[in-house]
Design a protein around this motif. Structure first.
Motif, PDB file in Angstrom:
ATOM      1  N   ARG A 194       1.224  -0.733   0.142  1.00 19.50           N
ATOM      2  CA  ARG A 194      -0.188  -0.135   0.054  1.00 19.50           C
ATOM      3  C   ARG A 194       0.697   1.678   0.105  1.00 19.50           C
ATOM      4  O   ARG A 194       0.590   2.152  -0.439  1.00 19.50           O
ATOM      5  CB  ARG A 194      -0.997   0.216   1.174  1.00 19.50           C
TER       6      ARG A 194
ATOM      7  N   SER B   2       0.903   3.955  -2.730  1.00 10.67           N
ATOM      8  CA  SER B   2       0.502   5.566  -2.568  1.00 10.67           C
ATOM      9  C   SER B   2       1.960   6.235  -3.299  1.00 10.67           C
ATOM     10  O   SER B   2       1.442   7.313  -3.449  1.00 10.67           O
ATOM     11  CB  SER B   2       0.437   5.862  -1.447  1.00 10.67           C
TER      12      SER B   2
ATOM     13  N   PHE C  54      -4.057   4.058  -7.220  1.00 14.44           N
ATOM     14  CA  PHE C  54      -5.194   4.500  -5.618  1.00 14.44           C
ATOM     15  C   PHE C  54      -6.175   2.885  -6.186  1.00 14.44           C
ATOM     16  O   PHE C  54      -6.145   2.751  -7.050  1.00 14.44           O
ATOM     17  CB  PHE C  54      -5.623   5.680  -5.915  1.00 14.44           C
TER      18      PHE C  54
END
Length: 277
Positions: free
Chosen positions: A232, A236, A241
């Motif tokens: 994640r 990011s 996304f």
């Protein structure tokens, strides 16, 4: 007939099937959507060897239709006794249940898979037995209309492609969108120095493949999987996304422009193919 089926209807159905449910099955539909657009400028809509792609699409879509139908029947028979762990894996694969008749997503999914298989089979049939018999049917008036609209759409895509490329680069400023922005800046500089409008389309082949990889990466991140904190963080950092009700407008526009760019480059490449013939 074939240009409408493979050039417009089949990719539209595949894209709709891919977006209706984030899953492994829908991911295969997305790959088929990308391949249909990728091979169209290379082999032409009327080339016989497109069967190597149409036959797998027909078999896969029809098999998914039957499997989802069987899954619904089993779920209706078993009911609440269905194992939650098993349904979790089934949900990841893409099998759905009928939660409400007000929003029957699974019915839309079944319809899309069935239509996709029928359209692929129709194009296989039309190319195998010739296009002459289609011209003498009720389809002939519509065929001319769609071909006329398609020619205007390809011209519009060529004109709007630089603007869409720039929009992909600036809607969601990130590392993954940086190549689009650099390509747009390089094209504008080339155009201003040489007064040659073809400079705006510089690097389109590289960005075409890069856009397809971006679409695949973005879709994989939408799968119902609990990604680790490291994945994640990396997503990011580079600008990938997850799409949800909380997703901001620029991110949604970035995804839409990315898909539009891929389709428009395909149309632009098709125009170049016609020009060089």
């Amino acid at each position: 007939m074939a240009s409408f089926l493979v050039g417009f209807l089949l990719p539209s159905l595949l894209l709709a099937a891919a977006l209706i449910n984030w899953s492994v099955i829908s991911f295969v539909d997305l790959i088929a959507f990308l391949l249909v657009h990728y091979i169209a400028p290379e082999i032409g809509y009327r080339f016989q060897r497109r069967h190597w792609l149409l036959w797998p699409i027909f078999i896969f879509s029809f098999a998914v239709f039957l499997a989802q139908l069987v899954y619904l029947l089993i779920w209706a028979a078993v009911g609440q006794d269905w194992d939650t762990a098993e349904t979790g894996w089934m949900r990841l694969l893409g099998f759905m249940i009928l939660n409400s008749w007000r929003n029957p997503t699974v019915m839309y999914f079944l319809a899309l898979q069935l239509l996709t298989s029928l359209v692929a089979l129709a194009d296989i049939y039309s190319s195998r037995f010739g296009f002459a018999r289609w011209r003498d049917t009720w389809w002939s008036p519509f065929s001319g209309i769609f071909e006329h609209l398609g020619s205007h759409l390809r011209v519009a895509s060529c004109l709007l492609l630089p603007a869409v490329q720039l929009a992909v680069g600036i809607c969601n400023p990130s590392w993954v969108s940086l190549p689009f922005f650099i390509g747009s800046c390089a094209g504008l500089v080339d155009w201003s120095l040489t007064s040659n409008v073809s400079g705006l389309f510089r690097w389109w082949r590289v960005l075409y493949i890069y856009a397809g990889c971006n679409i695949v990466l973005l879709y994989l991140y939408q799968l119902p999987i609990n990604f680790s904190d490291m994945i994640r963080w990396i997503a990011s950092f580079i600008g990938v996304f997850r799409i949800s009700v909380e997703t901001e407008g620029p991110d949604i526009c970035s995804g839409l422009f990315l898909v539009s760019f891929y389709i428009m480059v395909c149309l632009f490449a098709f125009c170049l193919g016609l020009h060089h013939r």
